[in-house]
Design an enzyme around this catalytic site. Sequence first.
Site, PDB file in Angstrom:
ATOM      1  N   LYS A 188       4.198  15.951   6.238  1.00  0.00           N
ATOM      2  CA  LYS A 188       4.686  16.470   4.948  1.00  0.00           C
ATOM      3  C   LYS A 188       3.533  16.980   4.086  1.00  0.00           C
ATOM      4  O   LYS A 188       3.634  18.012   3.428  1.00  0.00           O
ATOM      5  CB  LYS A 188       5.452  15.362   4.210  1.00  0.00           C
ATOM      6  CG  LYS A 188       6.811  15.094   4.847  1.00  0.00           C
ATOM      7  CD  LYS A 188       7.517  13.911   4.222  1.00  0.00           C
ATOM      8  CE  LYS A 188       6.915  12.617   4.648  1.00  0.00           C
ATOM      9  NZ  LYS A 188       7.748  11.435   4.586  1.00  0.00           N
ATOM     10  N   SER A 210       4.315  10.878  10.000  1.00  0.00           N
ATOM     11  CA  SER A 210       5.365  11.162   9.022  1.00  0.00           C
ATOM     12  C   SER A 210       4.743  11.610   7.691  1.00  0.00           C
ATOM     13  O   SER A 210       5.098  12.655   7.130  1.00  0.00           O
ATOM     14  CB  SER A 210       6.206   9.888   8.823  1.00  0.00           C
ATOM     15  OG  SER A 210       7.025   9.988   7.706  1.00  0.00           O
ATOM     16  N   ARG A 259      14.621   5.897  11.523  1.00  0.00           N
ATOM     17  CA  ARG A 259      13.683   4.756  11.599  1.00  0.00           C
ATOM     18  C   ARG A 259      14.034   3.695  10.578  1.00  0.00           C
ATOM     19  O   ARG A 259      13.914   2.493  10.830  1.00  0.00           O
ATOM     20  CB  ARG A 259      12.240   5.253  11.361  1.00  0.00           C
ATOM     21  CG  ARG A 259      11.697   6.056  12.535  1.00  0.00           C
ATOM     22  CD  ARG A 259      10.411   6.765  12.151  1.00  0.00           C
ATOM     23  NE  ARG A 259       9.393   5.843  11.710  1.00  0.00           N
ATOM     24  CZ  ARG A 259       8.467   6.113  10.777  1.00  0.00           C
ATOM     25  NH1 ARG A 259       8.428   7.313  10.219  1.00  0.00           N
ATOM     26  NH2 ARG A 259       7.588   5.218  10.424  1.00  0.00           N
TER      27      ARG A 259
HETATM   28  N1  URA Z   1       6.350   7.031   4.084  1.00  0.00           N
HETATM   29  C1  URA Z   1       6.657   8.086   4.866  1.00  0.00           C
HETATM   30  O1  URA Z   1       6.784   9.204   4.375  1.00  0.00           O
HETATM   31  N2  URA Z   1       6.805   7.884   6.173  1.00  0.00           N
HETATM   32  C2  URA Z   1       6.663   6.672   6.753  1.00  0.00           C
HETATM   33  O2  URA Z   1       6.810   6.564   7.958  1.00  0.00           O
HETATM   34  C3  URA Z   1       6.357   5.572   5.937  1.00  0.00           C
HETATM   35  C4  URA Z   1       6.187   5.796   4.596  1.00  0.00           C
END
Ligand code: URA
Length: 429
Positions: free
Chosen positions: A192, A188, A173
């Site tokens: 995490k 995203s 991306r």
């Molecule tokens: N931080 C992330 O971890 N992912 C994103 O898509 C944008 C900022």
Amino acid sequence: MTAVDAVSIITAKRDGGELSDAQIDWVIDRFTKGEVADEQMSALAMAIVWRGMTRRETARWTAAMIASGSRMDFTDLPRPTVDKHSTGGVGDKITLPLAPLVAACGAAVPQLSGRGLGHTGGTLDKLESIPGWRADVSVERMREMLADPEIGAVVCAAGADLAPADKRLYALRDVTGTVESIPLIASSIMSKKIAEGTAALVLDVKVGTGAFMKSLADARELATAMVELGTDSGVRTVALLTSMDTPLGRTAGNALEVAESVEVLAGGGPADIVELTIALAREMVALAGLDVDPAAALADGRAMDHWRAMVKAQGGDPDAALPRARHTEVVRADRDGVLTRLDAMGVGIAAWRLGAGRARQGDPVQFGAGIEMHAKPGDSVTAGQPLLTLHSDTPEAFAGAQSALTAAIDIGDLDQKTAPPVLLDRIAR
Ligand code: URA
């Protein structure tokens, strides 16, 4: 029965369709294994940028990215876990005082952080400017640090097995103009954070010229999506929307920001950093179910004790002199008046050009490089007064930094004196 192959998934999304659970699971799984090609995933990401994803699709996409790796579990720790994530901004060093402060209040703060790319700095780059400090911590050591009542916080690099689908996808991306999508950003970040195993999470969603989200409406939408994803996955989640039109605090750059964070832990530091640190700490402590006032833990030195223990536990020397850049250059006010604008993006790009950030993953950063801000919006200035000091090891970088700053500074008339607010909104469910 919907077809499950890369091209039909891409065309379905391109034409505005809603992807099935099976399609999402398949494409994330095969992409992680290298069986869906990068160009196919890039095309799908671009289709998502244009067509969006529903709440169900975003939740399934997030779950599939979590399932691409392993999920950490800290439920057996003797203290409640709570973490903070910022969507990224210039001068955003809040994690540095915040993690030890919340640990001092009795919570365990497992913070897996990243390195910086582009104009926003990375928390690990900042901490790595402390002589000896190491970002790599094993899961066993992380658990010991979190359980230790004198440490209670760990800020370290995420292992390769934490949401690996996101690692691969984010790298794509980044180079295909597909970062700016609310469902992709929300999934995203939350994949995490959920995989990290924290029981509670406070999100600092930045709004303004130096942030991903330029408008309050977009930031609210992103915050709401992330709060829903977290809550639906059993992670108690709250978001604060905070301003990123101007840098946070008075420094941007790795070692400069560590020094400013230590000032905050010592009871001083810029008012906006202190205000945001306390506001986020109050949310975190409340989500962790603790009845403690973070302001007291900052004032009486307990947060500083935890900072020192946390730095030492990762090999750092909290008393060592921090790196300083070899060269400096001063930017001065060109008239009397009030500083009405010091644009976060302009300062971020200038700090990056000075060497504080990296252009490509894996590039080194200059620990001493960056910008000191002697005035902030709302401050009166006089002609010739230093506004900024630029720091770099590479003097040829000053011209590029100065050119990023020319359109970033406005000085107005004395009647325009207003310091912009930091806290803009709060989103909870
Ligand atoms: N931080 C992330 O971890 N992912 C994103 O898509 C944008 C900022």
